[in-house]
Write a protein that holds these residues in place. Structure first.
Motif, mmCIF file in Angstrom:
data_model
loop_
_atom_site.group_PDB
_atom_site.id
_atom_site.type_symbol
_atom_site.label_atom_id
_atom_site.label_comp_id
_atom_site.label_asym_id
_atom_site.label_seq_id
_atom_site.Cartn_x
_atom_site.Cartn_y
_atom_site.Cartn_z
ATOM 1 N N MET A 114 0.898 -1.327 0.012
ATOM 2 C CA MET A 114 -0.080 -0.258 0.043
ATOM 3 C C MET A 114 0.832 1.233 -0.068
ATOM 4 O O MET A 114 1.749 1.540 0.859
ATOM 5 C CB MET A 114 -1.158 -0.020 1.233
ATOM 6 C CG MET A 114 -1.833 -1.289 1.354
ATOM 7 S SD MET A 114 -2.843 -1.492 -0.429
ATOM 8 C CE MET A 114 -3.868 0.033 -0.043
ATOM 9 N N HIS A 115 0.549 2.113 -1.104
ATOM 10 C CA HIS A 115 1.505 3.229 -1.191
ATOM 11 C C HIS A 115 0.384 4.519 -1.266
ATOM 12 O O HIS A 115 -0.372 4.659 -1.781
ATOM 13 C CB HIS A 115 2.130 2.987 -2.674
ATOM 14 C CG HIS A 115 2.849 4.079 -3.119
ATOM 15 N ND1 HIS A 115 4.059 4.910 -2.452
ATOM 16 C CD2 HIS A 115 2.740 5.059 -4.117
ATOM 17 C CE1 HIS A 115 4.582 5.731 -3.265
ATOM 18 N NE2 HIS A 115 3.550 5.956 -4.177
ATOM 19 N N LEU A 116 1.389 5.434 -0.632
ATOM 20 C CA LEU A 116 0.752 6.863 -0.666
ATOM 21 C C LEU A 116 1.321 7.762 -1.465
ATOM 22 O O LEU A 116 2.606 8.159 -1.337
ATOM 23 C CB LEU A 116 0.426 7.150 0.940
ATOM 24 C CG LEU A 116 -0.159 8.649 0.970
ATOM 25 C CD1 LEU A 116 -1.590 8.637 0.500
ATOM 26 C CD2 LEU A 116 -0.069 9.148 2.396
ATOM 27 N N HIS A 117 0.747 8.448 -2.185
ATOM 28 C CA HIS A 117 1.257 9.748 -3.142
ATOM 29 C C HIS A 117 1.250 11.072 -2.289
ATOM 30 O O HIS A 117 0.460 11.240 -1.197
ATOM 31 C CB HIS A 117 0.126 10.244 -4.273
ATOM 32 C CG HIS A 117 0.258 8.930 -5.269
ATOM 33 N ND1 HIS A 117 -0.056 9.243 -6.597
ATOM 34 C CD2 HIS A 117 0.620 7.428 -5.461
ATOM 35 C CE1 HIS A 117 0.081 8.206 -7.311
ATOM 36 N NE2 HIS A 117 0.270 7.139 -6.414
ATOM 37 N N LEU A 132 4.600 -0.279 17.671
ATOM 38 C CA LEU A 132 5.774 -0.240 17.413
ATOM 39 C C LEU A 132 6.717 0.592 18.523
ATOM 40 O O LEU A 132 6.295 1.758 18.702
ATOM 41 C CB LEU A 132 6.123 0.007 15.806
ATOM 42 C CG LEU A 132 5.663 -0.916 15.042
ATOM 43 C CD1 LEU A 132 5.946 -0.346 13.626
ATOM 44 C CD2 LEU A 132 5.831 -2.481 15.079
ATOM 45 N N ARG A 133 7.805 0.152 18.831
ATOM 46 C CA ARG A 133 8.500 0.928 19.673
ATOM 47 C C ARG A 133 9.234 1.932 19.143
ATOM 48 O O ARG A 133 9.231 3.032 19.782
ATOM 49 C CB ARG A 133 9.787 -0.060 20.371
ATOM 50 C CG ARG A 133 9.027 -1.187 21.470
ATOM 51 C CD ARG A 133 10.108 -1.938 21.908
ATOM 52 N NE ARG A 133 9.510 -3.326 22.430
ATOM 53 C CZ ARG A 133 9.804 -4.200 23.674
ATOM 54 N NH1 ARG A 133 11.010 -3.525 23.914
ATOM 55 N NH2 ARG A 133 9.177 -4.837 24.146
ATOM 56 N N SER A 134 9.638 1.691 17.837
ATOM 57 C CA SER A 134 10.183 3.081 17.407
ATOM 58 C C SER A 134 9.318 3.225 16.104
ATOM 59 O O SER A 134 9.220 2.198 15.086
ATOM 60 C CB SER A 134 11.706 3.233 16.870
ATOM 61 O OG SER A 134 12.084 2.112 16.293
ATOM 62 N N VAL A 135 8.689 4.392 15.568
ATOM 63 C CA VAL A 135 7.943 4.343 14.445
ATOM 64 C C VAL A 135 9.144 4.431 13.244
ATOM 65 O O VAL A 135 10.056 5.015 13.311
ATOM 66 C CB VAL A 135 7.111 5.551 14.245
ATOM 67 C CG1 VAL A 135 6.192 5.553 15.479
ATOM 68 C CG2 VAL A 135 7.653 7.276 14.528
ATOM 69 N N GLU A 136 8.469 4.075 12.078
ATOM 70 C CA GLU A 136 9.227 4.010 10.850
ATOM 71 C C GLU A 136 8.655 4.772 9.906
ATOM 72 O O GLU A 136 7.378 4.811 9.597
ATOM 73 C CB GLU A 136 9.283 2.649 10.432
ATOM 74 C CG GLU A 136 10.429 2.449 9.382
ATOM 75 C CD GLU A 136 10.348 0.967 8.680
ATOM 76 O OE1 GLU A 136 11.054 0.851 7.532
ATOM 77 O OE2 GLU A 136 9.971 0.238 9.272
ATOM 78 N N THR A 137 9.242 5.650 9.366
ATOM 79 C CA THR A 137 8.894 6.503 8.301
ATOM 80 C C THR A 137 8.819 5.797 6.742
ATOM 81 O O THR A 137 9.955 5.400 6.504
ATOM 82 C CB THR A 137 9.509 8.026 8.186
ATOM 83 O OG1 THR A 137 9.209 8.524 9.410
ATOM 84 C CG2 THR A 137 8.916 8.911 7.096
ATOM 85 N N MET A 138 7.815 5.967 6.105
ATOM 86 C CA MET A 138 7.621 5.149 4.706
ATOM 87 C C MET A 138 6.765 5.828 3.912
ATOM 88 O O MET A 138 6.031 6.665 4.328
ATOM 89 C CB MET A 138 7.470 3.667 5.127
ATOM 90 C CG MET A 138 6.342 3.313 6.123
ATOM 91 S SD MET A 138 6.153 1.823 7.123
ATOM 92 C CE MET A 138 7.343 0.584 5.907
ATOM 93 N N ASN A 139 6.810 5.027 2.562
ATOM 94 C CA ASN A 139 5.715 5.679 1.746
ATOM 95 C C ASN A 139 4.814 4.270 1.169
ATOM 96 O O ASN A 139 4.065 4.718 0.396
ATOM 97 C CB ASN A 139 6.261 6.491 0.608
ATOM 98 C CG ASN A 139 7.439 5.889 -0.111
ATOM 99 O OD1 ASN A 139 7.143 4.546 -0.717
ATOM 100 N ND2 ASN A 139 8.184 6.826 -0.496
ATOM 101 N N THR A 140 5.394 3.303 1.455
ATOM 102 C CA THR A 140 4.702 2.126 0.988
ATOM 103 C C THR A 140 4.859 1.125 2.024
ATOM 104 O O THR A 140 6.202 0.899 2.445
ATOM 105 C CB THR A 140 5.491 1.457 -0.332
ATOM 106 O OG1 THR A 140 5.628 2.502 -1.356
ATOM 107 C CG2 THR A 140 4.909 0.338 -0.795
ATOM 108 N N VAL A 141 3.840 0.194 2.254
ATOM 109 C CA VAL A 141 3.964 -0.760 3.448
ATOM 110 C C VAL A 141 3.710 -2.175 2.908
ATOM 111 O O VAL A 141 2.442 -2.183 2.106
ATOM 112 C CB VAL A 141 3.145 -0.188 4.701
ATOM 113 C CG1 VAL A 141 1.796 -0.083 4.440
ATOM 114 C CG2 VAL A 141 3.155 -1.242 5.766
ATOM 115 N N LEU A 142 4.411 -3.147 3.028
ATOM 116 C CA LEU A 142 4.081 -4.545 2.661
ATOM 117 C C LEU A 142 3.092 -5.057 3.613
ATOM 118 O O LEU A 142 3.434 -5.064 4.868
ATOM 119 C CB LEU A 142 5.327 -5.234 2.384
ATOM 120 C CG LEU A 142 5.236 -6.738 2.120
ATOM 121 C CD1 LEU A 142 4.520 -6.920 0.533
ATOM 122 C CD2 LEU A 142 6.624 -7.189 2.134
#
Ligand SMILES: [Cu+2]
Length: 477
Positions: free
Chosen positions: A395-398, A412-422
């Motif tokens: 899932m990908h966000l523009h 999650l203990r530390s958040v991760e910045t991303m633009n696509t999540v599997l």
């Protein structure tokens, strides 16, 4: 016979189609033949598709060589509407449905050649029944008018589309259900004397429209796909009264929630399967806050694959923390918008072994997925739940990054910045963002055949191919 008997007809041959369980028309060859059945020279027509509520009929349609008239096999249309069909040789008539047809003999004296009786009514002359290639064909748009179907010819897709009133009603009826699931709005429980929150889930077959104009028979909880969201607070006592109105046994599994073994919903292991007509009460405590799901745990490919799933959201007992302007977004943040998306699909014109031809977010495919409408600066949480039986999704966000804040129900203990999540089948992923960019931003699966609806692959045009797992994050000032 009237003067049309001399008209030339293009008849798509369908031997290859019948041999193919996938009902693809690509192998169908076309020939021209006249109405007396003499085959002519092969043409280039790849076949005229015919659908009833989006379901492809086994035999292609037939068009006159001047394209002025489109014909369909009356048996195909009737069977798609679940009406019985029989051939009355004495009266040279196709009898559709169970209606009475008194005074047959006088009735048929008036009909030239072949007649069609539909639920007890002789269809009018402009339906023009004609035996071609050993099947009774009728004029498509005249049939639609005579039997109250909507009719459309899509020239681009080369497809005749019949639509029932039920399909239109179903599509309209489910919009609120779909929006409630998207917005995380749970069912209203009954509160027992001891404070237990009680819900009823009834398994039943029900019509469902993944997009407007396409209807399938879904396996549902409470007549909707996904089933209604169950939303409670961490520590709540919960009782779910399960009623099985399916034609086969079923159970419910509470995926990710830490329940007593006897409440786990695995037939033959933790309980007996609930038989058709039977009931079972599931009772447990909402173990920990997070995004979970419930789903059938019997004949999974059929039941889960056709809609028996829903979101189960447990809100934290501790108060949520207001979002600061700069700090991290977390699973404990109080969001302006809290969306839920269950990712799955339907096999409308494909088999269970194949990929779905309608991938769905909350039971519906783009362009009928409701958008997420937010204001600039607002905070958004999206709870993604992959309940597809086989497919992973990316899932990908523009336009904006998002932060991954929880996986499989746990923060999650530390958040991760991303633009696509599997996200794999059975997984959940909670993502969050600040809507700081104004615009209409696509949010979609990046496995690109998950973003097309069945039968539309041939469609040209800039927007024509978009379907399936797409929605819009609409950010306004
Ligand atoms: Cu996908």
């Amino acid at each position: 016979m009237n003067g049309k008997s001399r008209r030339k007809w293009k008849v798509a041959l369908f031997g290859a189609l019948l041999a193919s369980a996938t009902a693809e028309l690509v192998h169908a060859q076309a020939m021209t033949m006249d109405a007396s059945g003499d085959a002519g020279e092969a043409g280039e027509d790849a076949g005229l598709q015919v659908t009833v509520d989006g379901r492809l009929l086994p035999n292609p349609g037939i068009e006159s060589s001047d394209l002025s008239e489109l014909r369909v096999q009356v048996r195909d249309v009737a069977e798609a509407l679940n009406l019985p069909v029989k051939w009355d040789a004495r009266h040279h008539a196709v009898i559709v449905g169970d209606g009475l047809y008194p005074s047959m003999d006088s009735m048929y004296d008036d009909a030239m050649g072949t007649a069609v009786v539909w639920n007890g009514k002789l269809l009018p002359a402009d339906v023009d029944p004609m035996t071609m290639n050993r099947a009774v064909t009728v004029v498509a748009n005249s049939l639609a008018k005579a039997v109250d179907l909507s009719y459309r010819f899509d020239a681009g897709l080369h497809r005749i589309e019949f639509l029932t009133a039920e399909a239109k009603e179903q599509f309209a009826a489910e919009r609120t259900q779909v929006e409630n699931v998207l917005n995380g709005k749970g069912m209203t429980p009954t509160i027992a004397a001891d404070g237990t929150k009680e819900f009823t889930l009834t398994a039943e077959l029900h019509n469902w429209a993944p997009v407007e104009g396409v209807m399938t028979t879904a396996w549902t909880f409470n007549g909707q796909v996904p089933g209604p969201t169950i939303r409670v607070k961490e520590g709540d006592r919960v009782r779910i009264h399960f009623v099985n109105k399916l034609p086969e046994p079923a159970t419910i599994h509470w995926h990710g929630i830490l329940v007593p073994n006897v409440m786990d919903g695995v037939p033959g292991l933790t309980q007996q399967a609930v038989q058709p007509g039977g009931t079972f009460d599931y009772e447990f405590t909402a173990s920990h806050a997070g995004t979970f799901m419930y789903h059938s745990h019997y004949d999974d490919m059929t039941q889960v694959g056709n809609g028996m799933y829903g979101a189960f959201i447990i809100d934290p007992a501790a108060p949520l923390v207001p979002a600061s302007d700069s700090g991290d977004l977390t699973a404990q943040t109080a969001y302006d918008h809290d969306y839920t998306m269950l990712l799955s699909g339907f096999h409308v014109n494909t088999t269970a072994e194949e990929e779905e031809d309608y991938f769905t977010m909350n039971g519906v495919s783009y362009p009928d997925t409701p958008p997420m409408n937010v204001k600039k600066g607002e905070t958004v949480r999206i709870r993604l739940i992959n309940i597809d039986t086989m497919e992973v999704h990316t899932m990908h966000l523009h336009g904006m990054d998002f932060q991954s804040i929880a996986r499989n129900g746990s923060p999650l203990r530390s958040v991760e910045t991303m633009n696509t999540v599997l996200i794999g089948p059975g997984e959940t992923a909670d993502i969050a963002l600040r809507a700081d960019a104004v615009g209409q931003w696509m949010f979609h699966c990046h496995i690109l055949d998950h973003t097309m609806n069945g039968g539309d692959m041939n469609m040209g045009g800039p927007m024509g191919e978009m379907g399936g797992l797409i929605t819009i994050l609409n950010v306004t000032e």
